[in-house]
Write a protein that holds these residues in place. Sequence first.
Motif, PDB file in Angstrom:
ATOM      1  N   PRO A  61       0.828  -1.214   0.000  1.00 31.92           N
ATOM      2  CA  PRO A  61       0.000   0.000   0.000  1.00 31.92           C
ATOM      3  C   PRO A  61       0.857   1.257   0.000  1.00 31.92           C
ATOM      4  O   PRO A  61       1.910   1.293   0.632  1.00 31.92           O
ATOM      5  CB  PRO A  61      -0.809  -0.124   1.295  1.00 31.92           C
ATOM      6  CG  PRO A  61       0.025  -0.999   2.183  1.00 31.92           C
ATOM      7  CD  PRO A  61       0.709  -1.966   1.267  1.00 31.92           C
ATOM      8  N   LYS A  62       0.395   2.274  -0.704  1.00 31.28           N
ATOM      9  CA  LYS A  62       1.119   3.539  -0.758  1.00 31.28           C
ATOM     10  C   LYS A  62       0.545   4.569   0.198  1.00 31.28           C
ATOM     11  O   LYS A  62       1.283   5.369   0.765  1.00 31.28           O
ATOM     12  CB  LYS A  62       1.097   4.095  -2.186  1.00 31.28           C
ATOM     13  CG  LYS A  62       2.303   3.737  -3.017  1.00 31.28           C
ATOM     14  CD  LYS A  62       2.449   4.691  -4.186  1.00 31.28           C
ATOM     15  CE  LYS A  62       3.804   4.490  -4.856  1.00 31.28           C
ATOM     16  NZ  LYS A  62       4.047   5.493  -5.905  1.00 31.28           N
ATOM     17  N   VAL A  63      -0.765   4.581   0.354  1.00 29.45           N
ATOM     18  CA  VAL A  63      -1.423   5.558   1.220  1.00 29.45           C
ATOM     19  C   VAL A  63      -2.031   4.819   2.402  1.00 29.45           C
ATOM     20  O   VAL A  63      -2.939   3.997   2.238  1.00 29.45           O
ATOM     21  CB  VAL A  63      -2.508   6.344   0.464  1.00 29.45           C
ATOM     22  CG1 VAL A  63      -3.195   7.342   1.401  1.00 29.45           C
ATOM     23  CG2 VAL A  63      -1.904   7.071  -0.727  1.00 29.45           C
ATOM     24  N   VAL A  64      -1.508   5.107   3.598  1.00 27.21           N
ATOM     25  CA  VAL A  64      -1.919   4.399   4.813  1.00 27.21           C
ATOM     26  C   VAL A  64      -2.445   5.408   5.840  1.00 27.21           C
ATOM     27  O   VAL A  64      -1.757   6.383   6.155  1.00 27.21           O
ATOM     28  CB  VAL A  64      -0.738   3.612   5.419  1.00 27.21           C
ATOM     29  CG1 VAL A  64      -1.140   2.967   6.736  1.00 27.21           C
ATOM     30  CG2 VAL A  64      -0.244   2.561   4.431  1.00 27.21           C
ATOM     31  N   VAL A  65      -3.641   5.175   6.340  1.00 25.52           N
ATOM     32  CA  VAL A  65      -4.240   6.021   7.372  1.00 25.52           C
ATOM     33  C   VAL A  65      -4.050   5.368   8.735  1.00 25.52           C
ATOM     34  O   VAL A  65      -4.354   4.183   8.909  1.00 25.52           O
ATOM     35  CB  VAL A  65      -5.744   6.253   7.104  1.00 25.52           C
ATOM     36  CG1 VAL A  65      -6.411   6.931   8.310  1.00 25.52           C
ATOM     37  CG2 VAL A  65      -5.945   7.101   5.863  1.00 25.52           C
ATOM     38  N   MET A  66      -3.535   6.126   9.695  1.00 31.54           N
ATOM     39  CA  MET A  66      -3.372   5.660  11.073  1.00 31.54           C
ATOM     40  C   MET A  66      -4.473   6.297  11.916  1.00 31.54           C
ATOM     41  O   MET A  66      -4.619   7.527  11.933  1.00 31.54           O
ATOM     42  CB  MET A  66      -2.012   6.068  11.623  1.00 31.54           C
ATOM     43  CG  MET A  66      -0.824   5.610  10.815  1.00 31.54           C
ATOM     44  SD  MET A  66      -0.356   3.900  11.112  1.00 31.54           S
ATOM     45  CE  MET A  66       0.280   4.007  12.772  1.00 31.54           C
ATOM     46  N   VAL A  94       6.259  10.512   3.280  1.00 37.72           N
ATOM     47  CA  VAL A  94       5.718  11.777   3.768  1.00 37.72           C
ATOM     48  C   VAL A  94       4.603  11.469   4.767  1.00 37.72           C
ATOM     49  O   VAL A  94       3.806  10.554   4.565  1.00 37.72           O
ATOM     50  CB  VAL A  94       5.190  12.666   2.617  1.00 37.72           C
ATOM     51  CG1 VAL A  94       4.047  12.000   1.856  1.00 37.72           C
ATOM     52  CG2 VAL A  94       4.769  14.031   3.140  1.00 37.72           C
ATOM     53  N   LEU A  95       4.571  12.218   5.854  1.00 39.07           N
ATOM     54  CA  LEU A  95       3.570  12.073   6.906  1.00 39.07           C
ATOM     55  C   LEU A  95       2.679  13.307   6.902  1.00 39.07           C
ATOM     56  O   LEU A  95       3.178  14.439   6.954  1.00 39.07           O
ATOM     57  CB  LEU A  95       4.252  11.903   8.264  1.00 39.07           C
ATOM     58  CG  LEU A  95       3.374  11.970   9.517  1.00 39.07           C
ATOM     59  CD1 LEU A  95       2.331  10.857   9.521  1.00 39.07           C
ATOM     60  CD2 LEU A  95       4.244  11.885  10.768  1.00 39.07           C
ATOM     61  N   ILE A  96       1.357  13.105   6.860  1.00 36.87           N
ATOM     62  CA  ILE A  96       0.402  14.206   6.806  1.00 36.87           C
ATOM     63  C   ILE A  96      -0.391  14.265   8.099  1.00 36.87           C
ATOM     64  O   ILE A  96      -0.940  13.248   8.545  1.00 36.87           O
ATOM     65  CB  ILE A  96      -0.576  14.030   5.624  1.00 36.87           C
ATOM     66  CG1 ILE A  96       0.184  13.912   4.308  1.00 36.87           C
ATOM     67  CG2 ILE A  96      -1.574  15.177   5.577  1.00 36.87           C
ATOM     68  CD1 ILE A  96      -0.703  13.536   3.131  1.00 36.87           C
ATOM     69  N   ASP A 173       7.011   6.826  -1.953  1.00 39.74           N
ATOM     70  CA  ASP A 173       6.759   5.386  -1.845  1.00 39.74           C
ATOM     71  C   ASP A 173       5.692   5.084  -0.798  1.00 39.74           C
ATOM     72  O   ASP A 173       4.986   4.082  -0.894  1.00 39.74           O
ATOM     73  CB  ASP A 173       8.058   4.660  -1.465  1.00 39.74           C
ATOM     74  CG  ASP A 173       9.170   4.898  -2.469  1.00 39.74           C
ATOM     75  OD1 ASP A 173       8.930   4.671  -3.671  1.00 39.74           O
ATOM     76  OD2 ASP A 173      10.264   5.334  -2.057  1.00 39.74           O
ATOM     77  N   LEU A 174       5.591   5.956   0.214  1.00 38.20           N
ATOM     78  CA  LEU A 174       4.630   5.747   1.284  1.00 38.20           C
ATOM     79  C   LEU A 174       4.104   7.090   1.773  1.00 38.20           C
ATOM     80  O   LEU A 174       4.887   7.988   2.078  1.00 38.20           O
ATOM     81  CB  LEU A 174       5.289   4.991   2.447  1.00 38.20           C
ATOM     82  CG  LEU A 174       4.425   4.690   3.670  1.00 38.20           C
ATOM     83  CD1 LEU A 174       3.238   3.798   3.307  1.00 38.20           C
ATOM     84  CD2 LEU A 174       5.263   4.027   4.774  1.00 38.20           C
ATOM     85  N   VAL A 175       2.786   7.208   1.819  1.00 38.54           N
ATOM     86  CA  VAL A 175       2.119   8.395   2.349  1.00 38.54           C
ATOM     87  C   VAL A 175       1.356   7.967   3.600  1.00 38.54           C
ATOM     88  O   VAL A 175       0.425   7.169   3.525  1.00 38.54           O
ATOM     89  CB  VAL A 175       1.135   8.999   1.327  1.00 38.54           C
ATOM     90  CG1 VAL A 175       0.432  10.230   1.914  1.00 38.54           C
ATOM     91  CG2 VAL A 175       1.856   9.357   0.032  1.00 38.54           C
ATOM     92  N   ILE A 176       1.767   8.466   4.763  1.00 42.79           N
ATOM     93  CA  ILE A 176       1.125   8.115   6.031  1.00 42.79           C
ATOM     94  C   ILE A 176       0.249   9.281   6.460  1.00 42.79           C
ATOM     95  O   ILE A 176       0.702  10.420   6.525  1.00 42.79           O
ATOM     96  CB  ILE A 176       2.166   7.823   7.125  1.00 42.79           C
ATOM     97  CG1 ILE A 176       3.108   6.703   6.680  1.00 42.79           C
ATOM     98  CG2 ILE A 176       1.475   7.447   8.434  1.00 42.79           C
ATOM     99  CD1 ILE A 176       4.276   6.474   7.632  1.00 42.79           C
ATOM    100  N   ILE A 177      -1.017   8.995   6.732  1.00 43.14           N
ATOM    101  CA  ILE A 177      -1.957  10.029   7.152  1.00 43.14           C
ATOM    102  C   ILE A 177      -2.331   9.788   8.612  1.00 43.14           C
ATOM    103  O   ILE A 177      -2.925   8.759   8.943  1.00 43.14           O
ATOM    104  CB  ILE A 177      -3.226  10.027   6.282  1.00 43.14           C
ATOM    105  CG1 ILE A 177      -2.857  10.231   4.800  1.00 43.14           C
ATOM    106  CG2 ILE A 177      -4.195  11.106   6.739  1.00 43.14           C
ATOM    107  CD1 ILE A 177      -4.047  10.144   3.851  1.00 43.14           C
ATOM    108  N   ASP A 178      -1.960  10.729   9.474  1.00 48.82           N
ATOM    109  CA  ASP A 178      -2.338  10.649  10.885  1.00 48.82           C
ATOM    110  C   ASP A 178      -3.730  11.265  11.011  1.00 48.82           C
ATOM    111  O   ASP A 178      -3.901  12.474  10.855  1.00 48.82           O
ATOM    112  CB  ASP A 178      -1.331  11.406  11.751  1.00 48.82           C
ATOM    113  CG  ASP A 178      -1.667  11.324  13.227  1.00 48.82           C
ATOM    114  OD1 ASP A 178      -1.969  10.222  13.700  1.00 48.82           O
ATOM    115  OD2 ASP A 178      -1.643  12.370  13.906  1.00 48.82           O
TER     116      ASP A 178
END
Length: 261
Positions: A61-66, A94-96, A173-178
């Motif tokens: 997965p590229k876009v992961v929501v925490m 990148v962390l959003i 490669d990875l977009v993490i959404i807090d």
Amino acid sequence: GFRTGNEIQRLAQVANLAVVPRLKGAKHIADRIMQKPSSSFSEAVRTLYSGLQLSSADRPPKVVVMTSSIPHEGKTSLAVSLGRLASKGGARVVLIDADLRHPSVGAAFSPRRAEAGLVEVLTGKCKLREVLHRDPISPLEFIPTAAPPSNPSELLASLAMKNMIDILRQHYDLVIIDAAPVLPVSDTRLLSRIADKMVYVVGWNTTPREAVLAGLRLLQDANADIAGTVLNLADMRRHAIYSNGSASYGYDTKYTRYDAE
């Protein structure tokens, strides 16, 4: 609350990706990834990252929501830790900060509040490149939220948010959404539309079981693709005992923004 990953899997029918230990007396938990890469905490985050990579049969997965059920379950520290771990391994990450009612990502990197961030990008007041910041101790990049907006749900569900994520997919490669906790507001359910996977953080032995199960049901009803849960802030000595053999839904004044809806 839940004391083992097997308990969550049995009752929620959702895989548990990792059990992350509580660090006693640690003020900057996510720094442990860089300071002690062989620690039990770092190994647990590495297990989480591996679980995410294997959660999709086709491609990682590229876009992961925490997210989590309620506040104080450690999701932001875990999101920063995951981002640092992946970026240190060579991935561009990148962390959003999309917890628009109670933003905290920026504070994990600097005590100074950002002048602009995600809200300004979504409302067209800033360019994306103007709000991208670099973590001082790792290759991780992040987008903070400067101040809570008056319309968080509308912004997160907007075409501008979708377009921004589409752009980030091309460059990272990875977009993490807090994201915000699931139970108080609908914001995170809206984000499930643009996420490849969602990670559900559960506070060890503190978050009521009914809260965890209710939050997971809300995401499932929104057709969210849940990679699994993370049992966080665990007392590993007691966890080992439980493996072998009272928080509430309320909010104190610090979290009054969550009562808006």
